[in-house]
Design an enzyme around this catalytic site. Structure first.
Site, PDB file in Angstrom:
ATOM      1  N   PRO A 282       0.822  -1.213   0.000  1.00  0.00           N
ATOM      2  CA  PRO A 282       0.000   0.000   0.000  1.00  0.00           C
ATOM      3  C   PRO A 282       0.858   1.266   0.000  1.00  0.00           C
ATOM      4  CG  PRO A 282       0.057  -0.952   2.204  1.00  0.00           C
ATOM      5  CD  PRO A 282       0.818  -1.898   1.317  1.00  0.00           C
ATOM      6  N   CYS A 350       3.920  29.757 -14.569  1.00  0.00           N
ATOM      7  CA  CYS A 350       3.480  30.241 -15.879  1.00  0.00           C
ATOM      8  C   CYS A 350       3.001  29.090 -16.762  1.00  0.00           C
ATOM      9  CB  CYS A 350       4.603  31.013 -16.539  1.00  0.00           C
ATOM     10  SG  CYS A 350       5.122  32.372 -15.495  1.00  0.00           S
TER      11      CYS A 350
HETATM   12  C1  LIG Z   1       2.724   2.624  -6.903  1.00  0.00           C
HETATM   13  C2  LIG Z   1       2.759   1.190  -6.563  1.00  0.00           C
HETATM   14  C3  LIG Z   1       2.143   0.729  -5.399  1.00  0.00           C
HETATM   15  C4  LIG Z   1       1.341   1.613  -4.484  1.00  0.00           C
HETATM   16  O1  LIG Z   1       0.159   2.053  -5.077  1.00  0.00           O
HETATM   17  P1  LIG Z   1      -0.906   2.905  -4.214  1.00  0.00           P
HETATM   18  O2  LIG Z   1      -2.004   3.150  -5.168  1.00  0.00           O
HETATM   19  O3  LIG Z   1      -0.221   4.147  -3.790  1.00  0.00           O
HETATM   20  O4  LIG Z   1      -1.303   2.055  -3.056  1.00  0.00           O
HETATM   21  C5  LIG Z   1       2.279  -0.611  -5.092  1.00  0.00           C
HETATM   22  N1  LIG Z   1       2.973  -1.465  -5.897  1.00  0.00           N
HETATM   23  C6  LIG Z   1       3.569  -1.038  -7.024  1.00  0.00           C
HETATM   24  C7  LIG Z   1       4.314  -2.002  -7.849  1.00  0.00           C
HETATM   25  C8  LIG Z   1       3.471   0.289  -7.400  1.00  0.00           C
HETATM   26  O5  LIG Z   1       4.061   0.695  -8.539  1.00  0.00           O
END
Ligand SMILES: *Cc1c(COP(=O)(O)O)cnc(C)c1O
Length: 424
Positions: A282, A350
């Site tokens: 997460p 800008c």
């Molecule tokens: C960005 C990402 C996450 C986290 O995603 P959230 O939407 O911020 O929870 C988890 N795993 C991977 C591989 C990601 O690229």
């Protein structure tokens, strides 16, 4: 008065507070633009995942690209989190606060040789591999440095997460992951390569997902594959279901992490996979609602068709509105007893795309402070120096304490690494 997002960011009378601290007072003390975070919000968000996972072999890996400030990483590291990284830079950042490499998973479609080498030397828990070419290269590099790379293949389950196209990652036609139909062949290949050890399977289907349905669909597709892979004699130790859970910016009602994880675990158990370690990555759902971007109103400018509230924060501080047309709540730090006016809240950069909020009802005057809510994720971590603007300062609030966790970037630092042409 409570606001959507976090119970720790709320009005006391007419004053906006983060936990025990007045936001306007923090802005006066540290200047603006200023990012301010509630540590209790972060820990509450994490606890929601932890409650569902108690008693089960698991690892929550905070996807640090959402907010990679050291004090934020420390907050999660102290609470027992692992980390999901997507670059060599993120690896150095998280190692710098003393996190054990065994708690780090390395995701991303474009890992370089140098990044692979460094991650192998550090001893990361797992590489989440996204293509056949990456498998081949990783095996080569692992063999060259005399290490074994633990790998999981990121599967693209071809489910629609129902989110913005820029943050949807689990559909065919997306650059991420290995197509479901190619997965088995790639696992067989991975198992045969000398520098690799297959340890898991993963997926990450998108971001700001507000419904459990796509997760359950992706899980079903993943478990089908696990069964097919194990039938060929390759053991899958862990299931990594990625991140992507949404937060409340306005009126979204995503399931709580606890509810979502419980329903996924139920499905895992029901299908006979309860013995496997489960992992999550997460990002937004741990930090998004914990932060605000505080800005001073510079001018209120009536226009022929529109009124503008020009503030000292801009798209370089907060990219989400310009990049995803994201709607983020904007509130006064001290409420005025005046009628609200309809206006666009814009920055000094800008570009016509430099706006933070359109058609907002606000009662504000020059010199007032406003706060953009739910700005804890993909905000400071996406900040740039466009228009030669230094990046904002950051403050972490915990109860009545507030610590400056990042200095405002001084202008001199913005061209310190540049070189003039030779004379003549
Ligand atoms: C960005 C990402 C996450 C986290 O995603 P959230 O939407 O911020 O929870 C988890 N795993 C991977 C591989 C990601 O690229």
């Amino acid at each position: 008065m409570t606001l959507p997002g976090s119970p720790h960011i709320a009005y006391r009378g007419d004053d906006l507070y983060i936990e025990g601290r007045s936001v306007a007072a923090l802005a006066r003390e540290h200047g603006t633009p200023l990012y301010a975070y509630s540590q209790a919000s972060m820990l509450d968000a994490l606890a929601s995942y932890q409650r569902a996972l108690t008693g089960r072999d698991h690892l929550i890996c905070y996807a640090m690209k959402a907010n990679s400030s050291l004090a934020v990483l420390q907050t999660f590291a102290r609470a027992g989190c692992g980390f999901d990284i997507v670059s060599g830079g993120e690896l150095e950042r998280v190692l710098a606060i003393g996190v054990a490499a065994k708690k780090i998973v390395f995701s991303g479609v474009g890992k370089t040789r140098a990044e692979m080498r460094r991650a192998l030397e550090a001893g990361v828990l797992c590489f989440n591999v996204e293509s056949e070419a990456e498998l081949t290269l990783l095996s080569e590099i692992a063999a060259a440095v005399g290490k074994t790379a633990r790998v999981s293949l990121r599967i693209n389950p071809d489910v629609d997460a129902g989110t913005h196209p820029y943050i949807s990652t689990g559909l065919k036609g997306n650059k991420f992951g290995i197509a479901h139909e190619d997965a088995l062949a790639n696992y067989l290949r991975a198992a045969a390569l000398p520098g690799l050890e297959v340890v898991g399977i993963d997926c990450h289907i998108g971001s700001q997902i507000t419904d459990a349905g796509p997760y359950l669909d992706a899980l079903d597709r993943l478990l089908e594959l696990v069964e097919a892979i194990e039938a060929r004699g390759i053991t899958i130790h862990h299931l990594d279901l990625g991140g992507g859970l949404g937060i409340t910016y306005t009126d979204e009602v995503p399931p709580s992490a606890e509810t979502l994880v419980r329903s996924l675990l139920e499905r895992i158990d029901a299908r006979g996979h309860g013995h496997r370690k489960v992992m999550f990555e997460p990002g937004r759902s741990l930090v998004g609602n914990a932060g605000v971007l505080v800005s001073e109103v510079l001018y209120v400018k009536p226009g022929e068709q529109k009124n503008f509230c020009i503030v000292d924060a801009a798209m370089n501080d907060l990219m989400r509105p310009a990049m995803y047309q994201a709607w983020m709540n904007i509130v006064p730090c001290v409420k005025r007893a005046e009628p609200a006016v309809l206006l666009d809240v814009v920055g000094p950069v800008c570009e016509s795309g430099d706006w933070l909020g359109k058609d907002r009802e606000l009662a504000v005057r020059a010199g007032d402070f406003v706060a953009v809510l739910s700005a804890g994720a993909y905000s400071m971590s996406m900040a740039s120096n466009y228009n030669t603007r230094g990046r904002a300062a950051e403050v972490m609030v915990a109860g009545d304490a507030a610590w400056l966790i990042r200095d405002r970037e001084p202008v001199a630092a913005l061209f310190a690494g540049e070189h003039l042409l030779p004379t003549g």
